[in-house]
Design a protein around this motif. Structure first.
Motif, PDB file in Angstrom:
ATOM      1  N   ASP A   1       0.803  -1.150  -0.088  1.00  0.00           N
ATOM      2  CA  ASP A   1      -0.004   0.011   0.160  1.00  0.00           C
ATOM      3  C   ASP A   1       0.823   1.281  -0.053  1.00  0.00           C
ATOM      4  OD1 ASP A   1      -1.973   1.953   0.303  1.00  0.00           O
ATOM      5  OD2 ASP A   1      -2.395   1.299   2.232  1.00  0.00           O
ATOM      6  N   PRO A   2       1.119   1.849  -1.222  1.00  0.00           N
ATOM      7  CA  PRO A   2       1.870   2.909  -1.095  1.00  0.00           C
ATOM      8  C   PRO A   2       1.377   4.415  -0.203  1.00  0.00           C
ATOM      9  CG  PRO A   2       0.885   2.446  -3.411  1.00  0.00           C
ATOM     10  CD  PRO A   2       0.411   1.453  -2.453  1.00  0.00           C
ATOM     11  N   GLU A   3       0.001   4.347  -0.217  1.00  0.00           N
ATOM     12  CA  GLU A   3      -0.613   5.425   0.551  1.00  0.00           C
ATOM     13  C   GLU A   3      -0.279   5.307   2.128  1.00  0.00           C
ATOM     14  OE1 GLU A   3      -1.797   8.243  -0.650  1.00  0.00           O
ATOM     15  OE2 GLU A   3      -1.196   7.521  -2.698  1.00  0.00           O
TER      16      GLU A   3
ATOM     17  N   THR B   1      -2.049   3.351   4.193  1.00  0.00           N
ATOM     18  CA  THR B   1      -3.445   3.480   4.748  1.00  0.00           C
ATOM     19  C   THR B   1      -3.590   2.716   6.100  1.00  0.00           C
ATOM     20  OG1 THR B   1      -4.320   3.683   2.437  1.00  0.00           O
ATOM     21  CG2 THR B   1      -6.216   3.191   4.440  1.00  0.00           C
TER      22      THR B   1
END
Length: 54
Positions: free
Chosen positions: A29-31, A33
């Motif tokens: 997950d690059p974000e 979250t």
């Protein structure tokens, strides 16, 4: 002191065991979250039922 106790468990497991109230998938997950764990829901419900406002 409480955080120091938890840190000892993390160091012993090489940071593989995750503690806390949220989960973050660091690999996919690059974000980054934050996903609430079941323990967060439980703690919130417990706090509303057992802690009175000051």
């Amino acid at each position: 002191m409480a955080w120091s106790l938890v840190d000892n468990y993390e160091w012993e497991n090489g940071y593989e065991t995750r503690f806390g109230m949220t989960y973050i998938d660091f690999y996919n997950d690059p974000e980054l979250t934050r996903v609430p764990k079941d323990s967060l829901t439980f703690l919130g419900e417990w706090a509303q039922a057992n802690i009175q406002d000051f």
